[in-house]
Enzyme design. Structure first.
Site, short mmCIF file in Angstrom:
data_model
loop_
_atom_site.label_atom_id
_atom_site.label_comp_id
_atom_site.label_asym_id
_atom_site.label_seq_id
_atom_site.Cartn_x
_atom_site.Cartn_y
_atom_site.Cartn_z
N TYR A 17 0.86 -1.18 0.00
CA TYR A 17 0.00 0.00 0.00
C TYR A 17 0.89 1.23 0.00
CZ TYR A 17 -3.15 3.68 1.38
OH TYR A 17 -3.85 4.86 1.40
N GLU A 43 -3.07 7.70 -4.19
CA GLU A 43 -3.08 6.39 -3.54
C GLU A 43 -2.85 5.29 -4.57
OE1 GLU A 43 -6.78 4.38 -2.15
OE2 GLU A 43 -5.91 4.64 -0.15
#
Ligand code: GDP
Ligand code: MN
Length: 399
Positions: A109, A197
């Protein structure tokens, strides 16, 4: 402002972030053509909608030949994808992105956000990729790495490498991961983003680093100087009520109740909604007319609130400083004269030119319920709405 995954990938790839080969499609035929163009033997067809969690909602489909790509796309087009982020109304798919799949070794992530506490851009990374960051924070909080960037010097190579080491990246890929982090930071800073992101950022079994998903969000207040970004806006993904308001320079927030609220200032909007709820009602929306609103602007706001079919009552609550109560009253009357409404209306005015405003309302002869205080206004609109509801039910039963 949100943009689509394919747009974010195109932007980020310009900053050196590696992304899979892909192509956008507006029809199943085009999707199949894209798959042949990309080559390879497996593809993923991804719904382009402004939300995360598409995978779990059936918006990401794996295909082994171009017929499957065609069918997957035709299943997605026009579909209302409901994810945990969209609310029950979902988002309609009008575009799909076709990509060649890559064999995944590890999922990471990577996110960049504005950290309000330090007033800095912060890199948030975790070795537990593939899950939403909220879920990681809940189940594996220890894996989360946070690194704040000093704006005067920008992200430093050692800092990016440190994050990569923290993620347990093999030495052979540290440089690629560090370059990806630096690329994301530069895109964020240079384009007035508020969020970048990549979830998941993957290490493939061949040892390369790749962004399999990408999400970017931009500062609405900076869009005037980013024409290349603002043209990526996709109104089909926005609440039509909110985009119509934005196009008219008003800020509007759609909610799920029945009482429309016209107010000035976000703080007053919050207080007004709290009071409505306290009195037993539910707001349908709130529309902020801002400061110095002319009668025309107020009338526009009124029309916009009325165009929402959930609205069964309207509360106008203005605490005028820069605004003028007489202009607000004139605007309300102007809107009512153009388009008479058959729902209860409460107007509460306070502040600049309040006496003139009240007089204008009183002399109009229109069925406007007046209130002196906020609590009185909230009680009256909820009571009038409930009363109106009963009355309408009786009418329906009588016929
Ligand atoms: P999201 O659910 O909206 O966040 O959509 P993603 O783009 O993240 O896709 C969901 C999941 O599909 C990812 O977390 C990956 O596990 C998987 N996925 C996406 N692209 C590929 C690919 O090229 N290869 C493989 N093996 N999995 C993929
Ligand atoms: Mn994702």
């Amino acid at each position: 402002m949100d943009i689509h995954e394919y747009q974010a990938k195109e932007i980020l790839s310009g900053f050196g972030v590696p992304v899979p080969r892909g192509g956008l499609a507006y029809s199943p035929e085009q999707a199949a053509y894209r798959a042949r163009e990309i080559g390879g033997s497996q593809w993923v067809v991804k719904a382009q909608v402004h939300t995360g969690g598409r995978g779990k909602a059936g918006g990401v489909k794996f295909c082994n030949d171009d017929h499957e790509v065609h069918d997957a796309a035709s299943e997605l087009f026009g579909k209302r994808l409901v994810t945990h982020q969209t609310g029950p109304e979902g988002k309609v798919v009008y575009r799909v992105f076709v990509e060649g799949t890559v064999p995944i070794e590890r999922e990471l992530y990577l996110g960049l956000v504005l950290d309000r506490k330090t007033e800095r851009i912060m890199v948030v990374a975790s070795a537990a990729g593939g899950m939403e960051i909220e879920e990681i924070a809940e189940t594996e909080p220890d894996t989360i790495i946070r690194s704040v960037i000093e704006p005067a010097v920008g992200i430093q190579a050692f800092q990016a490498r440190e994050i990569a080491f923290g993620l347990g990246i093999e030495p052979a890929q540290v440089q690629q991961v560090a370059e990806t982090i630096i690329g994301c930071y530069r895109a964020f800073r240079d384009l007035d983003a508020t969020m970048v992101e990549i979830n998941p950022l993957v290490i493939t079994s061949e040892g390369s680093v790749m962004a399999l998903d990408a999400k970017m969000n931009f500062d609405d207040n900076a869009m005037f100087r980013r024409p290349n970004i603002s043209e990526l806006r996709d109104k089909s993904q926005e609440d039509p009520r909110e985009s119509q308001a934005a196009d008219r320079g008003l800020s509007y927030v759609g909610l799920d109740g029945n009482i429309g609220c016209i107010v000035n200032g976000a703080g007053l909007a919050m207080a007004t909604m709290d009071m409505i709820k306290q009195s037993g009602g539910e707001p349908a929306n709130f529309l902020d007319i801002g400061g110095g609103a002319t009668p025309e602007r107020v009338a526009k706001a009124f029309r916009l609130v009325m165009s929402d079919k959930n609205v069964e009552a309207i509360l106008v609550n203005i605490f005028a400083g820069i605004n003028r109560c007489d202009w607000v009253a004139e605007g309300v009357i102007k809107a009512l004269e153009e388009n008479p409404v058959n729902v209860p209306l409460v107007v509460r005015l306070a502040g600049t030119n309040v006496e003139e405003g009240r007089k204008i309302l009183a002399q109009s002869g229109l069925p406007i319920i007046r209130a002196a205080t906020l609590s009185e206004a909230a009680e009256r609109i909820v009571a009038a709405w409930q009363n109106d509801l009963k009355h309408n039910v009786k009418l329906v039963n009588a016929t």
